[in-house]
Enzyme design. Sequence first.
Site, PDB file in Angstrom:
ATOM      1  N   LYS A 122     -23.435 -59.975 -20.614  1.00 23.40           N
ATOM      2  CA  LYS A 122     -21.992 -60.026 -20.874  1.00 23.40           C
ATOM      3  C   LYS A 122     -21.270 -58.786 -20.351  1.00 23.40           C
ATOM      4  CE  LYS A 122     -22.104 -63.339 -24.619  1.00 23.40           C
ATOM      5  NZ  LYS A 122     -23.584 -63.512 -24.765  1.00 23.40           N
TER       6      LYS A 122
HETATM    7  C1  PLP Z   1     -24.204 -64.739 -24.662  1.00 26.96           C
HETATM    8  C2  PLP Z   1     -25.643 -64.738 -24.369  1.00 26.96           C
HETATM    9  C3  PLP Z   1     -26.310 -65.878 -23.870  1.00 26.96           C
HETATM   10  C4  PLP Z   1     -25.620 -67.200 -23.673  1.00 26.96           C
HETATM   11  O1  PLP Z   1     -24.696 -67.180 -22.618  1.00 26.96           O
HETATM   12  P1  PLP Z   1     -23.573 -68.310 -22.494  1.00 26.96           P
HETATM   13  O2  PLP Z   1     -22.750 -67.916 -21.342  1.00 26.96           O
HETATM   14  O3  PLP Z   1     -22.817 -68.284 -23.801  1.00 26.96           O
HETATM   15  O4  PLP Z   1     -24.279 -69.603 -22.312  1.00 26.96           O
HETATM   16  C5  PLP Z   1     -27.644 -65.770 -23.540  1.00 26.96           C
HETATM   17  N1  PLP Z   1     -28.326 -64.617 -23.738  1.00 26.96           N
HETATM   18  C6  PLP Z   1     -27.722 -63.511 -24.223  1.00 26.96           C
HETATM   19  C7  PLP Z   1     -28.528 -62.282 -24.413  1.00 26.96           C
HETATM   20  C8  PLP Z   1     -26.370 -63.524 -24.549  1.00 26.96           C
HETATM   21  O5  PLP Z   1     -25.797 -62.411 -25.055  1.00 26.96           O
END
Ligand code: PLP
Length: 437
Positions: A107
């Site tokens: 993210k």
């Molecule tokens: C947010 C997140 C996901 C999922 O990603 P999406 O875009 O919501 O499908 C997977 N792994 C981690 C570590 C995350 O923080």
Amino acid sequence: MRFASTLKRAGEVSFRQAVFTGLAPDGGLYHPVTQPDLRELIYSFKDELSFKQIAEALTHTLFPEEISRSGAKRIINRAFSFTPKLISLEDGMEMLELFHGPTCAFKDFGAAFLASTLEEFLTEENSRAVILVATSGDTGSAVARAFYRKKNIDVVILYPSGRVSPMQEKQLTTVGGNITALEIMGTFDDCQRMVKLAFMNKELNSSLNLTSANSINPGRLIPQAFYYIYAYVQLQKSPEDSVIFCVPSGNFGNLTAGVYAWQWGLPARGFIAATNINDVVPEYLQTGRFRPRPSIDTLSNAMDVGNPSNFERLIHGLGGDAAAMRRLIHGERVTDPETKEMIKKAHERYGRLIDPHTAVGIEAALRFKAKFPQKANHIIVLATAHPGKFCSIVEAETGVHPKIPESLEESLHRTKEATLMAGGLQELSSFLKDKFS
Ligand SMILES: *Cc1c(COP(=O)(O)O)cnc(C)c1O
């Protein structure tokens, strides 16, 4: 590239308008009206190009009227002090590590690009904005780190008291500077409700220029497409080779971004949607029925989503065509015991420590390879979080204590600073007015 709402009741907007608004006024999600053909650009990329060089070229090419070449350079330089890393696991299988940013999860890419883009636009306009965001943990810390010291921007983060992990709380409350943490006596839903009410309050909204930075903002989605292209270029395959991306998914933002890259001309054969037992999308791919439901707690908790918000965008982007989605995306569901087993196996087989989210991805990729040995000669699994964020699970399965990354370790030694607040718009509203107007 222009954007329209998935609900079709709001007009088309520019990228700039879409990133400042976040959610479309009709309550829908912004999605690109048309996708550009970038095949020529993508095929021209050489494997010695850095992630930043690729991201810069893509940014300018996607938004030529809104972001100049020098603007793209500034945005990318200020956003990315970290890079994705492609690592080989076994013959025909790689892992794309996306956890080398400040909060050690993917993210960071979306948050960093959004922060830099808003800073660039606000500087151009000589105006200020207040970013208001509710978090259940990870999104808030990525936003806090990405927006730290950005010019013309203040950030206020609402988190539910006692409902985030101690490490997450440290990350949210120790950044300082232009980042303010509000500890709300309530649930995550209460935090979200307060943020929504603040946005709906016209007077407050316009006097402070409130802006959202949540995961549905297109300014977070677009840059996530960049690392699919970077990984493909790094792999040095020709378009005839079939490459499949395996994406550990919750809200399906990451996978949607991959589909965007494919629509721009990335020669990927398809995608694997890897979920934990919150398997609304794999179930849809199998049965054709979309049944959102309350989420269930699992080890891969950032993927505990019962009603994935980007599903709407994904199906919309594929022309509302379920068959098209099935041709492009294969779903796999992975349980907690299978996740633990995979953490152990990855250590034995590959000599690597992996976090539970990445484990879901690798398990799904290995299953796919066993089921369809002819379909892909390469699978790239997105590694979404650093194993050091999940020390106890990783240590229990492997007997090895993963190193906590420095950028996380450091926040553990700092003192929490947060303002405690009851859940209601009145108090939030006067706090914001006192502080920023
Ligand atoms: C947010 C997140 C996901 C999922 O990603 P999406 O875009 O919501 O499908 C997977 N792994 C981690 C570590 C995350 O923080």
